[in-house]
Design a protein around this motif. Structure first.
Motif, mmCIF file in Angstrom:
data_model
loop_
_atom_site.group_PDB
_atom_site.id
_atom_site.type_symbol
_atom_site.label_atom_id
_atom_site.label_comp_id
_atom_site.label_asym_id
_atom_site.label_seq_id
_atom_site.Cartn_x
_atom_site.Cartn_y
_atom_site.Cartn_z
ATOM 1 N N GLU A 32 0.834 -1.198 0.000
ATOM 2 C CA GLU A 32 0.000 0.000 0.000
ATOM 3 C C GLU A 32 0.879 1.262 0.000
ATOM 4 O O GLU A 32 0.618 2.225 -0.726
ATOM 5 C CB GLU A 32 -0.902 -0.038 1.249
ATOM 6 C CG GLU A 32 -2.062 0.917 1.222
ATOM 7 C CD GLU A 32 -2.973 0.764 -0.002
ATOM 8 O OE1 GLU A 32 -3.234 -0.380 -0.421
ATOM 9 O OE2 GLU A 32 -3.412 1.799 -0.534
ATOM 10 N N HIS A 59 -8.784 9.747 -5.266
ATOM 11 C CA HIS A 59 -9.056 8.975 -4.055
ATOM 12 C C HIS A 59 -8.878 7.484 -4.290
ATOM 13 O O HIS A 59 -9.233 6.969 -5.339
ATOM 14 C CB HIS A 59 -10.478 9.249 -3.570
ATOM 15 C CG HIS A 59 -10.713 10.703 -3.268
ATOM 16 N ND1 HIS A 59 -10.109 11.345 -2.215
ATOM 17 C CD2 HIS A 59 -11.436 11.635 -3.935
ATOM 18 C CE1 HIS A 59 -10.472 12.617 -2.219
ATOM 19 N NE2 HIS A 59 -11.268 12.833 -3.267
ATOM 20 N N ARG A 60 -8.369 6.842 -3.286
ATOM 21 C CA ARG A 60 -8.098 5.404 -3.340
ATOM 22 C C ARG A 60 -9.372 4.633 -3.606
ATOM 23 O O ARG A 60 -10.401 4.866 -2.957
ATOM 24 C CB ARG A 60 -7.492 4.990 -1.994
ATOM 25 C CG ARG A 60 -7.002 3.574 -1.918
ATOM 26 C CD ARG A 60 -5.647 3.426 -2.570
ATOM 27 N NE ARG A 60 -5.171 2.060 -2.379
ATOM 28 C CZ ARG A 60 -5.482 1.049 -3.190
ATOM 29 N NH1 ARG A 60 -6.243 1.251 -4.238
ATOM 30 N NH2 ARG A 60 -5.012 -0.165 -2.951
ATOM 31 N N ILE A 61 -9.318 3.696 -4.547
ATOM 32 C CA ILE A 61 -10.452 2.806 -4.775
ATOM 33 C C ILE A 61 -10.166 1.486 -4.076
ATOM 34 O O ILE A 61 -9.155 0.846 -4.359
ATOM 35 C CB ILE A 61 -10.654 2.521 -6.284
ATOM 36 C CG1 ILE A 61 -10.808 3.833 -7.060
ATOM 37 C CG2 ILE A 61 -11.855 1.612 -6.501
ATOM 38 C CD1 ILE A 61 -10.830 3.644 -8.562
ATOM 39 N N ARG A 62 -11.042 1.120 -3.188
ATOM 40 C CA ARG A 62 -10.847 -0.138 -2.448
ATOM 41 C C ARG A 62 -10.834 -1.339 -3.378
ATOM 42 O O ARG A 62 -11.604 -1.396 -4.336
ATOM 43 C CB ARG A 62 -11.980 -0.331 -1.432
ATOM 44 C CG ARG A 62 -11.718 0.318 -0.105
ATOM 45 C CD ARG A 62 -12.978 0.244 0.762
ATOM 46 N NE ARG A 62 -12.804 1.057 1.970
ATOM 47 C CZ ARG A 62 -12.251 0.599 3.090
ATOM 48 N NH1 ARG A 62 -11.832 -0.650 3.147
ATOM 49 N NH2 ARG A 62 -12.128 1.387 4.137
ATOM 50 N N GLY A 63 -9.958 -2.279 -3.086
ATOM 51 C CA GLY A 63 -9.959 -3.529 -3.838
ATOM 52 C C GLY A 63 -9.292 -3.452 -5.199
ATOM 53 O O GLY A 63 -9.235 -4.432 -5.923
ATOM 54 N N ARG A 64 -8.803 -2.295 -5.578
ATOM 55 C CA ARG A 64 -8.089 -2.158 -6.848
ATOM 56 C C ARG A 64 -6.829 -1.352 -6.598
ATOM 57 O O ARG A 64 -6.782 -0.560 -5.675
ATOM 58 C CB ARG A 64 -8.907 -1.358 -7.859
ATOM 59 C CG ARG A 64 -10.048 -2.093 -8.482
ATOM 60 C CD ARG A 64 -10.747 -1.105 -9.388
ATOM 61 N NE ARG A 64 -11.980 -1.677 -9.912
ATOM 62 C CZ ARG A 64 -12.206 -1.849 -11.203
ATOM 63 N NH1 ARG A 64 -11.302 -1.509 -12.087
ATOM 64 N NH2 ARG A 64 -13.340 -2.363 -11.600
ATOM 65 N N SER A 65 -5.847 -1.531 -7.488
ATOM 66 C CA SER A 65 -4.632 -0.718 -7.350
ATOM 67 C C SER A 65 -4.835 0.596 -8.094
ATOM 68 O O SER A 65 -4.045 0.964 -8.948
ATOM 69 C CB SER A 65 -3.430 -1.452 -7.929
ATOM 70 O OG SER A 65 -3.366 -2.730 -7.375
ATOM 71 N N TYR A 67 -6.861 4.741 -8.248
ATOM 72 C CA TYR A 67 -7.418 5.917 -7.581
ATOM 73 C C TYR A 67 -8.451 6.509 -8.530
ATOM 74 O O TYR A 67 -8.346 6.338 -9.755
ATOM 75 C CB TYR A 67 -6.303 6.935 -7.309
ATOM 76 C CG TYR A 67 -5.301 6.457 -6.275
ATOM 77 C CD1 TYR A 67 -5.360 6.917 -4.963
ATOM 78 C CD2 TYR A 67 -4.315 5.537 -6.614
ATOM 79 C CE1 TYR A 67 -4.443 6.475 -4.013
ATOM 80 C CE2 TYR A 67 -3.393 5.077 -5.668
ATOM 81 C CZ TYR A 67 -3.468 5.552 -4.371
ATOM 82 O OH TYR A 67 -2.573 5.108 -3.434
#
Ligand code: ZN
Length: 316
Positions: A32, A59-65, A67
């Motif tokens: 991360e 913004h960070r997208i959960r579950g993917r590398s 944003y």
């Protein structure tokens, strides 16, 4: 680039270390953190969104590398187009491989990387190969000033080119030759050329050394005819067993050859012609960084920043 917080960890002022393993772990404790680092390089706050064009925050997208753009939801992948793209090896291991390569003086083998990070030899080999592609000096400005030039045969016997010309004949003998060009107290550049003939040498020197330079070479004929294109040319009479005559010598370039050959012999044992330039780039990069105040690791990471993500990201 903005100042980094890496200097916050104190180390002994007498230590030669410029970036310790502890500092590495503190900055990159997990995948991360590595992804966040790349995001900062390519999609920091205020970066123009490739899709909507607005100065955006990502913004960070959960579950993917990935944003996403705060306005249009565009998915930005900080690894797209980098050497890490689509790799099954974790980002942290990639960063660590760069750390390992940056922390040795004379190179590190893929075998060693295999043992250090627990990947297959094939993967380790590919990783180092990819990292070396970042170290190429192809984009750097040509050399100038006092420049020593020398050539040296690589490998034992000459070999025939495998490609055929349009008449179907095998091309003439190919004698892998290293041509090194070194600015005194400056940068070095090495190219693998086909032979030590006039044409090959002239082409390489003209491409990498500016005309207002002063050349220092030995007495090899190819250099004699090159002289006219340069500000000056001084030849050292090796045949007459003269090696240094005042400032007329080729000691710098010969020293560099020693470094490369010992390194390759000691660490890599034998390097195939196909990959040789790749390895040479690594040696040149190290040599060219030798007086830099930037730790080698960050100099290598800087090369990643210079190769921004391709437009491989997808819209939301
Ligand atoms: Zn957008």
């Amino acid at each position: 680039m903005a100042a980094r917080s890496r200097d916050s960890v104190e180390r002994s002022p007498s230590s030669e270390s410029t970036f310790t393993y502890n500092e590495f772990l503190e900055m990159f404790p997990d995948n991360e953190a590595c992804l966040a680092y790349l995001k900062e390089q390519f999609f920091s706050d205020g970066t123009e969104c490739p899709s909507c064009g607005k100065a955006s925050k990502f913004h960070r997208i959960r579950g993917r590398s990935a944003y996403s753009c705060q306005y249009c939801g565009y998915h930005a992948y900080p690894t797209a187009g980098t050497i890490f793209h689509k790799s099954t090896v974790s980002l942290q291991l990639w960063f660590f491989a760069i750390y390992l390569m940056s922390s040795t003086r004379c190179g590190i083998s893929a075998k060693q990387l295999e043992r250090e990070i627990g990947v297959t030899y094939k993967t380790a080999h590919r990783m180092f190969k990819q990292i070396r592609t970042l170290l190429s000096d192809e984009e750097d400005p040509p050399l100038s000033g006092d420049v020593e030039v020398d050539e040296s045969a690589y490998g034992g016997r000459p070999r025939a080119y495998e490609t055929r010309n349009n008449l179907g004949r095998i091309r003439k003998t190919y004698r892998p030759t290293l041509l090194a060009m070194v600015e005194r107290r400056g940068r070095v550049r090495v190219r693998l050329i086909s032979d030590r003939g006039t044409r090959a040498i002239h082409t390489a020197v003209k491409a990498h050394v500016l005309p207002d330079s002063m050349l220092f070479t030995d007495e090899w004929n190819a250099y004699v005819t090159l002289a006219g294109r340069y500000q000056g040319h001084r030849r050292i009479k090796h045949r007459a067993k003269v090696y240094v005559d005042g400032d007329c010598h080729t000691q710098t370039v010969e020293g560099f050859f020693g470094l490369v050959k010992n390194g390759i012999r000691g660490v890599y044992h034998a390097v195939s012609i196909e990959y040789l330039q790749n390895y040479l780039d690594e040696y040149c990069f190290r040599y060219n960084q030798r007086n830099s105040r930037t730790p080698m690791f960050w100099a290598m990471m800087e090369r990643i920043r210079k190769n921004p993500p391709a437009a491989a990201a997808t819209a939301a």
